[in-house]
Design a protein around this motif. Structure first.
Motif, PDB file in Angstrom:
ATOM      1  N   GLY A  34       0.821  -1.214   0.000  1.00  0.00           N
ATOM      2  CA  GLY A  34       0.000   0.000   0.000  1.00  0.00           C
ATOM      3  C   GLY A  34       0.849   1.255   0.000  1.00  0.00           C
ATOM      4  O   GLY A  34       0.543   2.225  -0.692  1.00  0.00           O
ATOM      5  N   ARG A  35       1.927   1.253   0.774  1.00  0.00           N
ATOM      6  CA  ARG A  35       2.830   2.414   0.808  1.00  0.00           C
ATOM      7  C   ARG A  35       3.531   2.594  -0.535  1.00  0.00           C
ATOM      8  O   ARG A  35       3.697   3.721  -0.993  1.00  0.00           O
ATOM      9  N   ARG A  36       3.955   1.474  -1.152  1.00  0.00           N
ATOM     10  CA  ARG A  36       4.598   1.572  -2.481  1.00  0.00           C
ATOM     11  C   ARG A  36       3.631   2.170  -3.496  1.00  0.00           C
ATOM     12  O   ARG A  36       3.980   3.066  -4.256  1.00  0.00           O
ATOM     13  N   PHE A  37       2.400   1.654  -3.510  1.00  0.00           N
ATOM     14  CA  PHE A  37       1.407   2.159  -4.447  1.00  0.00           C
ATOM     15  C   PHE A  37       1.081   3.623  -4.157  1.00  0.00           C
ATOM     16  O   PHE A  37       0.949   4.428  -5.084  1.00  0.00           O
ATOM     17  N   ALA A  38       0.957   3.972  -2.883  1.00  0.00           N
ATOM     18  CA  ALA A  38       0.648   5.355  -2.502  1.00  0.00           C
ATOM     19  C   ALA A  38       1.694   6.314  -3.054  1.00  0.00           C
ATOM     20  O   ALA A  38       1.358   7.356  -3.628  1.00  0.00           O
ATOM     21  N   ALA A  39       2.957   5.967  -2.895  1.00  0.00           N
ATOM     22  CA  ALA A  39       4.038   6.827  -3.388  1.00  0.00           C
ATOM     23  C   ALA A  39       3.993   6.950  -4.912  1.00  0.00           C
ATOM     24  O   ALA A  39       4.170   8.040  -5.466  1.00  0.00           O
ATOM     25  N   LEU A  40       3.729   5.834  -5.576  1.00  0.00           N
ATOM     26  CA  LEU A  40       3.668   5.823  -7.041  1.00  0.00           C
ATOM     27  C   LEU A  40       2.494   6.670  -7.538  1.00  0.00           C
ATOM     28  O   LEU A  40       2.642   7.482  -8.453  1.00  0.00           O
ATOM     29  N   LEU A 100       1.308  -3.011  -5.856  1.00  0.00           N
ATOM     30  CA  LEU A 100       0.371  -3.582  -4.893  1.00  0.00           C
ATOM     31  C   LEU A 100       0.642  -5.051  -4.600  1.00  0.00           C
ATOM     32  O   LEU A 100       0.024  -5.634  -3.717  1.00  0.00           O
ATOM     33  N   GLY A 101       1.560  -5.648  -5.362  1.00  0.00           N
ATOM     34  CA  GLY A 101       1.886  -7.055  -5.147  1.00  0.00           C
ATOM     35  C   GLY A 101       0.903  -8.006  -5.806  1.00  0.00           C
ATOM     36  O   GLY A 101       0.919  -9.201  -5.541  1.00  0.00           O
ATOM     37  N   GLY A 102       0.055  -7.477  -6.681  1.00  0.00           N
ATOM     38  CA  GLY A 102      -0.943  -8.311  -7.353  1.00  0.00           C
ATOM     39  C   GLY A 102      -0.386  -9.129  -8.493  1.00  0.00           C
ATOM     40  O   GLY A 102      -0.932 -10.179  -8.827  1.00  0.00           O
TER      41      GLY A 102
END
Length: 167
Positions: A34-40, A100-102
């Protein structure tokens, strides 16, 4: 009232408050993905000089959802919402799913290229069609007219205004 609280007995650990004001530990809500996606997401939105409100309006996704996503509070995004937001901010949906790791990065090679971002004209047409004040019969009439114009354009020879000869 702020949504960040300090819990007694927990040294410098921020928590979010639930809808009812109960403290909820941040770690339970925010994942690494979630943090990775948020930053992106934030990076792409800022690069396009968009506010969260702009993204919400253009994508049709609620402002609260976009706000939660940018805070890293995303677990199971609705794919159509994710795709709509990605299109607005210019983020490839496959890159979002990787963050998101999906999906794994190795799987991306087999994916088709995403659609290019909508032009301002396309965005305007979509906004008009999605307007809740627009009656369904008016939208259907507009689509019929667009289909008519499209069929006429297909019968035109390139570079001329004369219809093609029937074969």
């Amino acid at each position: 009232m702020s949504d960040v609280w300090r819990m007694p007995g927990v040294a410098h650990r921020h928590v979010l408050s639930s809808t009812y004001g109960d403290p909820v530990p941040l770690e339970e809500n925010q994942t690494t993905a979630g943090r990775r996606f948020a930053a992106l997401l934030r990076q792409h939105r800022v690069a396009r000089e968009l506010r969260q409100e702009d993204v919400a309006e253009r994508s049709g996704v609620s402002l609260s959802t976009i706000n939660r996503w940018e805070r890293g509070l995303i677990r199971n995004p609705v794919p159509i919402e994710l795709k709509a937001v990605c299109r607005v901010v210019g983020l490839r949906p496959d890159a979002a799913w990787i963050a998101l790791g999906g999906i794994d990065p190795e799987d991306v090679e087999d994916l088709p290229d995403p659609l290019p971002p909508a032009s301002p004209t396309e965005e305007e047409a979509i906004a008009i069609i999605r307007d809740p004040a627009m009656p369904d019969h008016v939208i259907e009439s507009a689509l019929q007219y667009l289909r008519f114009l499209h069929a006429q354009a297909e019968t035109q020879q390139p570079g001329t205004s004369k219809p093609r000869a029937a074969s």
